[in-house]
Design a protein around this motif. Structure first.
Motif, PDB file in Angstrom:
ATOM      1  N   LEU A   1       0.808  -1.156  -0.020  1.00 13.86           N
ATOM      2  CA  LEU A   1      -0.085  -0.025  -0.022  1.00 13.86           C
ATOM      3  C   LEU A   1       1.006   1.250  -0.160  1.00 13.86           C
ATOM      4  CD1 LEU A   1      -2.726  -0.813   2.722  1.00 13.86           C
ATOM      5  CD2 LEU A   1      -2.927  -0.854   0.257  1.00 13.86           C
ATOM      6  N   PRO A   2       0.921   2.110  -1.029  1.00 13.78           N
ATOM      7  CA  PRO A   2       2.113   3.007  -1.211  1.00 13.78           C
ATOM      8  C   PRO A   2       1.752   4.158  -0.052  1.00 13.78           C
ATOM      9  CG  PRO A   2       0.855   2.350  -3.280  1.00 13.78           C
ATOM     10  CD  PRO A   2      -0.005   1.956  -2.272  1.00 13.78           C
ATOM     11  N   SER A   3       2.738   4.779   0.098  1.00 18.56           N
ATOM     12  CA  SER A   3       2.557   6.088   1.206  1.00 18.56           C
ATOM     13  C   SER A   3       1.652   7.118   0.440  1.00 18.56           C
ATOM     14  CB  SER A   3       3.874   6.520   1.518  1.00 18.56           C
ATOM     15  OG  SER A   3       4.674   7.072   0.463  1.00 18.56           O
ATOM     16  N   ARG A   4       1.129   7.782   1.310  1.00 21.33           N
ATOM     17  CA  ARG A   4       0.161   8.890   0.866  1.00 21.33           C
ATOM     18  C   ARG A   4       0.381  10.185   1.609  1.00 21.33           C
ATOM     19  NH1 ARG A   4      -4.852  11.009   1.671  1.00 21.33           N
ATOM     20  NH2 ARG A   4      -6.140  11.562  -0.148  1.00 21.33           N
ATOM     21  N   PHE A   5       0.342  11.416   0.737  1.00 21.79           N
ATOM     22  CA  PHE A   5       0.570  12.563   1.683  1.00 21.79           C
ATOM     23  C   PHE A   5      -0.357  13.745   0.868  1.00 21.79           C
ATOM     24  CE2 PHE A   5       2.768  16.856   1.411  1.00 21.79           C
ATOM     25  CZ  PHE A   5       2.876  17.212   2.908  1.00 21.79           C
ATOM     26  N   SER A   6      -0.964  14.585   1.740  1.00 24.82           N
ATOM     27  CA  SER A   6      -1.771  15.617   1.280  1.00 24.82           C
ATOM     28  C   SER A   6      -1.630  16.747   2.290  1.00 24.82           C
ATOM     29  CB  SER A   6      -3.165  15.141   1.409  1.00 24.82           C
ATOM     30  OG  SER A   6      -3.661  15.225   2.705  1.00 24.82           O
ATOM     31  N   ILE A   7      -1.749  18.036   1.460  1.00 30.01           N
ATOM     32  CA  ILE A   7      -1.511  19.330   2.269  1.00 30.01           C
ATOM     33  C   ILE A   7      -2.486  20.249   1.550  1.00 30.01           C
ATOM     34  CG2 ILE A   7       0.364  20.009   0.624  1.00 30.01           C
ATOM     35  CD1 ILE A   7       1.638  21.643   3.196  1.00 30.01           C
ATOM     36  N   GLY A   8      -2.994  21.019   2.335  1.00 31.99           N
ATOM     37  CA  GLY A   8      -3.971  22.075   1.796  1.00 31.99           C
ATOM     38  C   GLY A   8      -4.225  23.154   2.395  1.00 31.99           C
ATOM     39  N   ALA A   9      -5.043  24.072   2.144  1.00 36.80           N
ATOM     40  CA  ALA A   9      -5.107  25.397   3.136  1.00 36.80           C
ATOM     41  C   ALA A   9      -6.185  26.378   2.410  1.00 36.80           C
ATOM     42  CB  ALA A   9      -4.139  26.323   3.505  1.00 36.80           C
ATOM     43  N   GLY A  10      -7.039  27.050   3.458  1.00 33.13           N
ATOM     44  CA  GLY A  10      -8.132  27.914   2.421  1.00 33.13           C
ATOM     45  C   GLY A  10      -8.589  28.980   3.639  1.00 33.13           C
ATOM     46  N   ILE A  11      -9.174  29.755   3.264  1.00 31.97           N
ATOM     47  CA  ILE A  11      -9.771  30.973   4.137  1.00 31.97           C
ATOM     48  C   ILE A  11     -11.188  31.085   4.084  1.00 31.97           C
ATOM     49  CG2 ILE A  11      -7.666  32.154   4.103  1.00 31.97           C
ATOM     50  CD1 ILE A  11      -9.061  34.100   1.972  1.00 31.97           C
ATOM     51  N   GLY A  12     -11.774  31.402   5.072  1.00 30.58           N
ATOM     52  CA  GLY A  12     -13.397  31.715   5.090  1.00 30.58           C
ATOM     53  C   GLY A  12     -13.891  32.635   6.105  1.00 30.58           C
TER      54      GLY A  12
END
Length: 435
Positions: A286-297
């Motif tokens: 099962l491959p490694s997985r990376f996520s990153i994100g940002a937002g404003i509101g």
């Protein structure tokens, strides 16, 4: 309440038994199937965006979202216990240079619960189908069928998670996932005599893999007010590479195939000696997985964000099945989306209390066939409908998308997804007050 929960669980498992084949995509032929879980209906309605967290929705992509601030509605004493269940229906038009076909599938997507453990901790658990296999492909030459391929099954996931609120702005969480399921693949070879007349007996190869294994998912969330009205939210998740065990069997058989019903009648069969080949028990990565994100509101009003996900899919391999024209490359996904609530506290208009969501995503699935990358694009919409008390809601999602290409004799899927979920909140913990 306990009786209601038990009924929901029993109903869910009954549906799961009858909905194991949760896809009708020819690309589920490869690897361990098409990725089925892409977040909650709320996430998918915003293009797959999973960085937004609050106290009234379950976020299954980031375990740090199990914690959060107590609600003023609860006298700042606790947070609600959250339940979530979802089902979806997928319709696809499959197109190639030689023709087209329509397919559809309906499945239960997830059942989950998140609950507070004091002011600093949060707890989550649930079950969901993670990947799904469901295809029927035929190979023709000179207008005569040569091979027929069929597959079904998939990988399911039970998860148990814990979140910890490090500060008022920063939270950390971890999910431990137990993956299990099975995949069956069948190939039938059609033979002809010198005059091109089909021979009565066909050859069939049948493979079955029983899958099981553990992996973890780590998450961080950070949120802070950057002005009197605007809030910044960001999230990060990481799943290290892990292995699942595949216990494999293979058999060869001579069959007779009914022309009317396509039912298979076995004449004789023999089991392959996979143990001598070292293939009776194999490890799948099962491959490694990376996520990153940002937002404003503006809290309880609107939100807009972006998220990038990378998966090291090039590390995946399945020794039991070798496919010459297909390779796995690293996968990636970009999601853009958000929501808008006209007036969450409106007494005069129900429409103003509804949540309106929209988003798009661009995905490289990590699969490359005949030197063509299999990419996916989707645009999604959704609404959140307030129901009951404690900010419970029903969520409707709608997604239009395209996967694959007709180049290099491949298949292009034009799909429409409908999703429905219930996000129910309740209050279990309340401090007693004495006059």
């Amino acid at each position: 309440m306990i009786k209601k929960i038990v009924i929901v669980f029993v109903t869910f498992f009954a549906l799961q038994i009858n909905a194991q084949e949760g896809t009708a995509s020819p690309y589920s032929f490869y690897g361990i199937g098409s990725l089925k879980f892409k977040g909650t209906v709320e996430n998918r309605s915003m293009g797959g965006l999973s960085i937004y967290t609050d106290s009234i929705h379950v976020n299954l992509r980031n375990p740090a979202a199990y914690v959060g601030p107590n609600l003023k509605l609860f006298n700042n004493e606790s947070r609600p216990v959250k339940f979530a269940i979802s089902a979806s229906h997928n319709s696809s038009d499959l197109k190639s240079d030689s023709g087209s076909e329509k397919t559809s599938a309906t499945t239960v997507d997830y059942l989950a619960m998140a609950m507070p453990l004091g002011d600093k901790f949060g707890f989550g658990l649930g079950i969901l189908p993670y990947t799904s296999v469901g295809y029927k492909l035929e190979d023709f030459s000179n207008n005569q069928i040569e091979n027929r391929y069929r597959g079904e099954g998939g990988l399911n996931r039970v998860f148990l998670g814990l979140g910890y609120r490090i500060t008022d702005k920063l939270s950390f969480g971890v999910d431990v996932n137990y993956n299990f399921g099975n995949i069956e693949n069948t190939a039938i070879e059609f033979l002809y005599d010198e005059d091109g007349v089909p021979i009565e007996y066909k050859s069939r190869e049948h493979n079955r893999s029983e899958l099981s294994g553990l992996n973890v998912n780590l998450g961080l969330t950070y949120k802070t007010m950057i002005s009197d009205k605007l809030e910044l939210q960001s999230g990060l998740t990481y799943s290290p590479q892990s292995n699942i065990v595949s216990r494999n069997t293979r058999s060869y058989a001579t069959i007779v195939l009914s022309e009317q019903s396509e039912q298979e009648f076995e004449v004789n069969s023999i089991d392959a000696d996979l143990e001598s080949l070292g293939l009776d028990k194999t490890d799948l990565t099962l491959p490694s997985r990376f996520s990153i994100g940002a937002g404003i509101g503006k809290p309880r009003k609107w939100f807009l964000g972006a998220e990038y996900t990378f998966q090291n899919t090039s590390k995946f391999s399945n020794p039991i099945i070798t496919i010459e024209n297909a390779t796995f490359v690293n996968a990636s996904n970009i999601s853009l989306g958000g929501f808008f609530v006209p007036d969450y506290n409106s007494f005069s208009s129900y429409l103003k209390r509804m949540t309106y969501r929209a988003g798009i995503h661009f995905e490289n699935t990590g699969l490359e066939i005949n030197n063509e990358k299999i990419n996916e694009f989707g645009i999604s919409f959704g609404v959140g409908l307030p129901v009951g008390k404690w900010f419970s809601n029903a969520n409707l999602g709608f997604e239009l998308g395209r996967r694959g290409t007709t180049s290099q004799n491949l298949i292009q899927e034009n799909f429409v997804n409908f999703q429905l979920s219930l996000s129910l909140n309740d209050r279990w913990f309340q401090k007693r007050k004495y006059n």
